[in-house]
Design an enzyme around this catalytic site. Sequence first.
Site, PDB file in Angstrom:
ATOM      1  N   ARG A  87      86.268  37.457  86.874  1.00  0.00           N
ATOM      2  CA  ARG A  87      85.371  38.255  86.022  1.00  0.00           C
ATOM      3  C   ARG A  87      84.002  38.390  86.675  1.00  0.00           C
ATOM      4  NH1 ARG A  87      82.622  35.506  82.613  1.00  0.00           N
ATOM      5  NH2 ARG A  87      84.359  34.346  81.746  1.00  0.00           N
ATOM      6  N   TYR A 139      77.347  63.099  75.768  1.00  0.00           N
ATOM      7  CA  TYR A 139      78.764  62.822  75.557  1.00  0.00           C
ATOM      8  C   TYR A 139      78.951  62.178  74.173  1.00  0.00           C
ATOM      9  CZ  TYR A 139      83.297  60.553  76.126  1.00  0.00           C
ATOM     10  OH  TYR A 139      84.584  60.138  75.947  1.00  0.00           O
ATOM     11  N   ASP A 210      73.603  60.247  83.432  1.00  0.00           N
ATOM     12  CA  ASP A 210      75.066  60.244  83.394  1.00  0.00           C
ATOM     13  C   ASP A 210      75.521  61.377  84.315  1.00  0.00           C
ATOM     14  OD1 ASP A 210      77.765  60.640  82.847  1.00  0.00           O
ATOM     15  OD2 ASP A 210      77.577  60.112  80.730  1.00  0.00           O
ATOM     16  N   LYS A 235      86.865  60.058  85.255  1.00  0.00           N
ATOM     17  CA  LYS A 235      86.854  61.490  85.554  1.00  0.00           C
ATOM     18  C   LYS A 235      86.911  61.723  87.074  1.00  0.00           C
ATOM     19  CE  LYS A 235      86.296  61.189  81.141  1.00  0.00           C
ATOM     20  NZ  LYS A 235      84.996  61.257  80.480  1.00  0.00           N
TER      21      LYS A 235
HETATM   22  C1  LIG Z   1      84.281  60.453  79.532  1.00  0.00           C
HETATM   23  C2  LIG Z   1      82.811  60.373  79.570  1.00  0.00           C
HETATM   24  C3  LIG Z   1      82.124  59.198  79.234  1.00  0.00           C
HETATM   25  C4  LIG Z   1      82.837  57.961  78.715  1.00  0.00           C
HETATM   26  O1  LIG Z   1      83.655  57.391  79.680  1.00  0.00           O
HETATM   27  P1  LIG Z   1      85.007  56.568  79.321  1.00  0.00           P
HETATM   28  O2  LIG Z   1      85.476  56.160  80.671  1.00  0.00           O
HETATM   29  O3  LIG Z   1      85.917  57.501  78.603  1.00  0.00           O
HETATM   30  O4  LIG Z   1      84.594  55.428  78.448  1.00  0.00           O
HETATM   31  C5  LIG Z   1      80.743  59.186  79.356  1.00  0.00           C
HETATM   32  N1  LIG Z   1      80.066  60.284  79.755  1.00  0.00           N
HETATM   33  C6  LIG Z   1      80.690  61.431  80.070  1.00  0.00           C
HETATM   34  C7  LIG Z   1      79.883  62.599  80.504  1.00  0.00           C
HETATM   35  C8  LIG Z   1      82.073  61.526  79.993  1.00  0.00           C
HETATM   36  O5  LIG Z   1      82.679  62.679  80.289  1.00  0.00           O
END
Ligand SMILES: *Cc1c(COP(=O)(O)O)cnc(C)c1O
Length: 425
Positions: A87, A139, A210, A235
């Site tokens: 961890r 998001y 982000d 993503k």
């Molecule tokens: C999908 C997404 C998140 C969250 O990520 P997870 O891996 O689903 O927890 C945060 N910000 C954006 C822009 C996203 O597309």
Amino acid sequence: MTAPTTNGVANGHSNGVTNGNAVNGNGVANGDAHHHDIESKRFATRAVHAGFTHDPITGAVIAPISLSTTYAQPKVGVPTGIYEYSRSANPNRDQFEQAVASLEGAKYGLAFSSGSATTAVVLQSLPQNSHVISVSDVYGGTHRYFTKVAAAHNVQVTFAGNIELDVEALIQENTKLIWIETPSNPTLSLVDIAAVSAVAKKHNIIVVVDNTFMSPYVQTPLEHGADIVVHSVTKYINGHSDVVMGVAALNDDTLAERLRFLQNAIGAVPSAFDSWLAHRGLKTLHLRARQASENAALVAAALEASELVSLVNYPGLDSHPQRKIALKQHRKNSHGGMLSFRVKAGGAAARKFCEETKIFTLAESLGGVESLCEIPAAMTHAGIPVEQREAVGVFDDLVRLSCGIEDGEDLVEDVLGALARCSKQ
Ligand SMILES: *Cc1c(COP(=O)(O)O)cnc(C)c1O
């Protein structure tokens, strides 16, 4: 568990070189000259090589997956290598973290079990009673954390409709963090990272971006003055729709140490296997992001030329209201694979569009090799009240596309075909 190094930062190096001390599957630093050179290379070379060269013992060119949760100590409190407990740190996570840090131009990378866990840990790093300013178009999961979880330790979030204009006026004595998402989801509006960061710097406020929609191939926020860049690795970075994971990258030593402490203390860490998969995905990020951008540009142009479409949101189009920011902030001719558009025939037709496509799959998420489509108003953004979502351009007739890396001409044909069929009365 204690962290593997005395300063609690597993991959922070006193020489300030992100991967100058890369480790192999045996937890032995390989720090060879070859590896040192990687940091001075261009994006694609770093994507392929950062974080791991070859295993000095077996010669394996791909890192072994290190599944061990614990590491033998020849003497009490003296680990064999730099690892103690998985961890706190493990080879595959370290390798992935170093690779992301390299691509974002950061000193440190920290991986988490999801993009949402990354957001949670960044927010948890703030002192009690902190104030946060966020773009309003965040998001959905980020919005949910900001409005329903952050208050648990008295962190208040103010949402700004136009952050470049409003930020200065919204700053309070206890404002500690500014949260930017650019482009926004699903309308692809942009924020000038440098402009907001300049204001934040004057007030000693941390700026988080982000960067999920762009990936480090298209945009590197730290270069524009941001302090922390975060991703849903789920993503583009992993890119194959088979891993849920998150990452943060940053340069500040103190902040990195704090986040590293929380990574271990909260324990929302990715598995060694997921880290390995995401690192494998990252090696082709440049190829995928380039092709997705090219495909999205083709699809956006075809949609804009269609009489069946009333609006196309894509930062690569000259018609984009913040095209200037796109040109300044994105890689040349690359604006990512995400776009959205309004179907002239209305909401029912937009829904039908998503059921009529043959290559685009109707599904949430984005950034994979395969193309996806969805109706934000009915799916990803269904939780937002109608007036609120329509105020930011999320109408019932809006379709969001994530262009994959298939043949661009096939994607154009698919979209135009579905559009013709769904628009028929
Ligand atoms: C999908 C997404 C998140 C969250 O990520 P997870 O891996 O689903 O927890 C945060 N910000 C954006 C822009 C996203 O597309």
